[in-house]
Scaffold this motif. Structure first.
Motif, PDB file in Angstrom:
ATOM      1  N   ALA A  85      23.239 -61.790 -70.321  1.00 22.11           N
ATOM      2  CA  ALA A  85      21.664 -61.711 -69.696  1.00 22.11           C
ATOM      3  C   ALA A  85      21.214 -61.178 -71.173  1.00 22.11           C
ATOM      4  CB  ALA A  85      21.534 -60.543 -68.058  1.00 22.11           C
ATOM      5  N   PRO A  86      21.266 -60.118 -71.447  1.00 23.13           N
ATOM      6  CA  PRO A  86      22.269 -59.585 -71.465  1.00 23.13           C
ATOM      7  C   PRO A  86      22.098 -58.012 -71.179  1.00 23.13           C
ATOM      8  CG  PRO A  86      21.811 -59.225 -73.888  1.00 23.13           C
ATOM      9  CD  PRO A  86      20.978 -59.870 -73.412  1.00 23.13           C
ATOM     10  N   PHE A  87      22.001 -56.795 -69.889  1.00 19.09           N
ATOM     11  CA  PHE A  87      21.733 -55.596 -69.331  1.00 19.09           C
ATOM     12  C   PHE A  87      23.319 -55.150 -70.005  1.00 19.09           C
ATOM     13  CE2 PHE A  87      19.065 -58.127 -66.552  1.00 19.09           C
ATOM     14  CZ  PHE A  87      18.082 -57.715 -66.579  1.00 19.09           C
ATOM     15  N   THR A  88      22.713 -53.945 -70.016  1.00 16.87           N
ATOM     16  CA  THR A  88      23.622 -52.573 -70.551  1.00 16.87           C
ATOM     17  C   THR A  88      24.454 -51.803 -69.281  1.00 16.87           C
ATOM     18  OG1 THR A  88      21.890 -52.492 -72.822  1.00 16.87           O
ATOM     19  CG2 THR A  88      23.942 -50.874 -71.748  1.00 16.87           C
ATOM     20  N   ARG A  89      25.407 -51.692 -69.060  1.00 19.32           N
ATOM     21  CA  ARG A  89      25.923 -50.817 -68.115  1.00 19.32           C
ATOM     22  C   ARG A  89      26.152 -49.535 -68.384  1.00 19.32           C
ATOM     23  NH1 ARG A  89      29.864 -54.886 -70.178  1.00 19.32           N
ATOM     24  NH2 ARG A  89      30.063 -56.637 -68.519  1.00 19.32           N
ATOM     25  N   GLU A  90      26.271 -49.192 -66.425  1.00 20.27           N
ATOM     26  CA  GLU A  90      26.174 -47.691 -67.056  1.00 20.27           C
ATOM     27  C   GLU A  90      26.596 -47.647 -65.799  1.00 20.27           C
ATOM     28  OE1 GLU A  90      21.633 -45.575 -67.266  1.00 20.27           O
ATOM     29  OE2 GLU A  90      22.582 -45.387 -65.000  1.00 20.27           O
ATOM     30  N   PRO A  91      27.522 -46.824 -66.092  1.00 23.43           N
ATOM     31  CA  PRO A  91      28.557 -46.106 -64.722  1.00 23.43           C
ATOM     32  C   PRO A  91      28.098 -45.477 -63.141  1.00 23.43           C
ATOM     33  CG  PRO A  91      29.464 -44.797 -66.920  1.00 23.43           C
ATOM     34  CD  PRO A  91      27.838 -45.298 -67.263  1.00 23.43           C
ATOM     35  N   SER A  92      27.922 -45.959 -62.520  1.00 19.82           N
ATOM     36  CA  SER A  92      27.963 -45.418 -61.419  1.00 19.82           C
ATOM     37  C   SER A  92      28.643 -44.385 -60.647  1.00 19.82           C
ATOM     38  CB  SER A  92      27.949 -46.408 -59.745  1.00 19.82           C
ATOM     39  OG  SER A  92      26.972 -47.468 -60.258  1.00 19.82           O
ATOM     40  N   ALA A  93      27.402 -43.288 -59.892  1.00 25.75           N
ATOM     41  CA  ALA A  93      27.954 -41.872 -59.243  1.00 25.75           C
ATOM     42  C   ALA A  93      29.275 -42.114 -57.894  1.00 25.75           C
ATOM     43  CB  ALA A  93      26.562 -40.910 -59.297  1.00 25.75           C
ATOM     44  N   ARG A  94      28.625 -43.068 -57.283  1.00 27.25           N
ATOM     45  CA  ARG A  94      29.965 -43.049 -55.687  1.00 27.25           C
ATOM     46  C   ARG A  94      30.333 -44.223 -55.658  1.00 27.25           C
ATOM     47  NH1 ARG A  94      27.175 -39.994 -51.389  1.00 27.25           N
ATOM     48  NH2 ARG A  94      29.249 -40.749 -50.493  1.00 27.25           N
ATOM     49  N   VAL A  95      29.731 -45.683 -56.331  1.00 27.73           N
ATOM     50  CA  VAL A  95      30.788 -46.830 -56.655  1.00 27.73           C
ATOM     51  C   VAL A  95      31.116 -47.551 -58.087  1.00 27.73           C
ATOM     52  CG1 VAL A  95      29.247 -47.425 -54.367  1.00 27.73           C
ATOM     53  CG2 VAL A  95      28.625 -47.745 -56.377  1.00 27.73           C
ATOM     54  N   ARG A  96      32.058 -48.031 -57.850  1.00 28.09           N
ATOM     55  CA  ARG A  96      32.810 -49.155 -58.357  1.00 28.09           C
ATOM     56  C   ARG A  96      31.354 -49.758 -59.695  1.00 28.09           C
ATOM     57  NH1 ARG A  96      37.572 -50.616 -55.622  1.00 28.09           N
ATOM     58  NH2 ARG A  96      36.474 -50.240 -53.989  1.00 28.09           N
ATOM     59  N   PRO A  97      30.608 -51.079 -59.233  1.00 28.72           N
ATOM     60  CA  PRO A  97      30.292 -51.312 -59.750  1.00 28.72           C
ATOM     61  C   PRO A  97      28.767 -50.691 -60.708  1.00 28.72           C
ATOM     62  CG  PRO A  97      30.107 -52.348 -57.483  1.00 28.72           C
ATOM     63  CD  PRO A  97      30.788 -50.922 -57.699  1.00 28.72           C
ATOM     64  N   SER A  98      29.028 -51.269 -61.287  1.00 24.43           N
ATOM     65  CA  SER A  98      27.670 -51.200 -62.904  1.00 24.43           C
ATOM     66  C   SER A  98      25.905 -50.599 -62.219  1.00 24.43           C
ATOM     67  CB  SER A  98      28.521 -51.475 -64.121  1.00 24.43           C
ATOM     68  OG  SER A  98      29.310 -50.655 -64.401  1.00 24.43           O
ATOM     69  N   ARG A  99      25.749 -49.606 -62.852  1.00 27.03           N
ATOM     70  CA  ARG A  99      24.234 -49.824 -62.623  1.00 27.03           C
ATOM     71  C   ARG A  99      23.774 -50.228 -64.361  1.00 27.03           C
ATOM     72  NH1 ARG A  99      24.137 -43.344 -61.239  1.00 27.03           N
ATOM     73  NH2 ARG A  99      23.797 -42.881 -63.256  1.00 27.03           N
ATOM     74  N   VAL A 100      22.293 -50.982 -63.807  1.00 24.56           N
ATOM     75  CA  VAL A 100      22.248 -51.734 -64.662  1.00 24.56           C
ATOM     76  C   VAL A 100      21.095 -50.718 -65.501  1.00 24.56           C
ATOM     77  CG1 VAL A 100      20.095 -53.595 -66.140  1.00 24.56           C
ATOM     78  CG2 VAL A 100      22.053 -53.891 -63.862  1.00 24.56           C
ATOM     79  N   ALA A 101      21.465 -50.098 -67.037  1.00 28.83           N
ATOM     80  CA  ALA A 101      21.011 -49.438 -67.563  1.00 28.83           C
ATOM     81  C   ALA A 101      19.494 -49.833 -67.573  1.00 28.83           C
ATOM     82  CB  ALA A 101      21.303 -48.895 -69.108  1.00 28.83           C
ATOM     83  N   GLU A 102      18.656 -50.577 -67.831  1.00 33.02           N
ATOM     84  CA  GLU A 102      17.405 -50.590 -68.213  1.00 33.02           C
ATOM     85  C   GLU A 102      16.630 -50.727 -67.251  1.00 33.02           C
ATOM     86  OE1 GLU A 102      20.166 -52.710 -69.447  1.00 33.02           O
ATOM     87  OE2 GLU A 102      20.090 -52.703 -71.676  1.00 33.02           O
ATOM     88  N   SER A 103      17.242 -50.362 -65.945  1.00 30.76           N
ATOM     89  CA  SER A 103      16.781 -50.508 -64.575  1.00 30.76           C
ATOM     90  C   SER A 103      15.652 -48.903 -64.802  1.00 30.76           C
ATOM     91  CB  SER A 103      17.163 -51.528 -63.530  1.00 30.76           C
ATOM     92  OG  SER A 103      16.086 -50.958 -61.960  1.00 30.76           O
ATOM     93  N   PRO A 104      14.560 -48.795 -63.761  1.00 32.13           N
ATOM     94  CA  PRO A 104      14.562 -47.683 -63.956  1.00 32.13           C
ATOM     95  C   PRO A 104      14.760 -47.293 -63.115  1.00 32.13           C
ATOM     96  CG  PRO A 104      12.290 -49.088 -63.254  1.00 32.13           C
ATOM     97  CD  PRO A 104      13.886 -49.747 -64.319  1.00 32.13           C
ATOM     98  N   ALA A 105      15.061 -47.896 -61.847  1.00 34.59           N
ATOM     99  CA  ALA A 105      16.263 -47.072 -60.633  1.00 34.59           C
ATOM    100  C   ALA A 105      17.566 -47.781 -60.188  1.00 34.59           C
ATOM    101  CB  ALA A 105      15.122 -46.870 -59.380  1.00 34.59           C
ATOM    102  N   ALA A 106      18.001 -47.394 -59.284  1.00 33.49           N
ATOM    103  CA  ALA A 106      19.355 -47.728 -58.761  1.00 33.49           C
ATOM    104  C   ALA A 106      19.505 -47.163 -57.403  1.00 33.49           C
ATOM    105  CB  ALA A 106      20.913 -48.618 -59.969  1.00 33.49           C
TER     106      ALA A 106
END
Ligand SMILES: Cc1cc2nc3c(=O)[nH]c(=O)nc-3n(C[C@H](O)[C@H](O)[C@H](O)COP(=O)(O)O)c2cc1C
Length: 206
Positions: free
Chosen positions: A111-132
């Motif tokens: 894309a590219p997007f930046t991976r951010e660790p999630s709190a409760r699940v394994r898939p990463s959040r997208v750091a650039e997104s204001p909400a996940a």
């Protein structure tokens, strides 16, 4: 114009519906496969479900070959996914992430997007997104067969992350001010701009 839904041109009817069920919010969905490899793809057949428990639904259709998309396969394999909201600043990269890449390609990288660790699940959040919204699978409802058949993924929202600058004083998301985008028909997208937003109080009856 009137069209019988039993007429032959299924693709034209599909495109007609996408042009009139609009604007649609976009879920940028992050998943991992059973081996932990990442995947990211946008879905605009997307809705909030309910509040008790918090739930949402979206539909990755079967692709043109009639095969299930990787997002659906990953969610059935792991039971987890993250829905990231999409802003105007993300739109071109979200579109890039929607390409028909091989399973071993992680769209976070292309894309590219930046991976951010999630709190409760394994898939990463997208750091650039204001909400996940971190979700666990509740149920998949399949409707139809072959190309473009629907696969409704119903998920429970188990954790919400909102960037501090995207929060308003009332504790809610700054829906009007974050430049959220949606899909319309054809290749059209739409951006929420402050001048387009208006308020209506719900009627008080009796
Ligand atoms: C903004 C946008 C919205 C999309 N919405 C959907 C959708 O709701 N359902 C769907 O099946 N495909 C949708 N697509 C296409 C998928 O993103 C695309 O098929 C993607 O390759 C699926 O990835 P996957 O195989 O890794 O799950 C959309 C594409 C874009 C750009």
């Amino acid at each position: 114009m009137e069209l019988s839904t039993f007429a032959a041109d299924k693709l034209q009817h599909y495109r007609l519906l996408t042009s009139l069920i609009a604007p649609r919010p976009i879920a940028l969905v992050s998943t991992v496969d059973a081996a932990g490899r990442g995947n990211l793809a946008p879905f605009s057949f997307f809705m909030m479900g309910g509040g008790n428990p918090l739930s949402l639904a979206f539909s990755p259709l079967n692709n043109r070959r009639g095969d299930e998309k990787q997002t659906l396969r990953n969610i059935e394999a792991t039971g987890e996914f993250v829905v990231n909201v999409v802003t105007r600043a993300m739109a071109e990269r979200v579109n890039q992430a929607s390409g028909d890449y091989a399973d071993d390609v992680d769209e976070f990288d292309v894309a590219p997007f930046t991976r951010e660790p999630s709190a409760r699940v394994r898939p990463s959040r997208v750091a650039e997104s204001p909400a996940a919204l971190e979700c666990r699978l509740f149920q998949v409802v399949r409707h139809g067969a072959g190309a473009q058949a629907a696969n409704y993924i119903i998920g429970e929202v188990v954790h919400v992350r909102v960037h501090d600058e995207a929060l308003r004083a009332d504790g809610l998301f700054d829906t009007a001010g974050q430049g959220l985008v949606g899909r319309m028909g054809r290749d059209e997208w739409v951006e929420v701009v402050p001048g387009a937003v208006f308020d209506l109080a719900r009627p008080v009856i009796g």
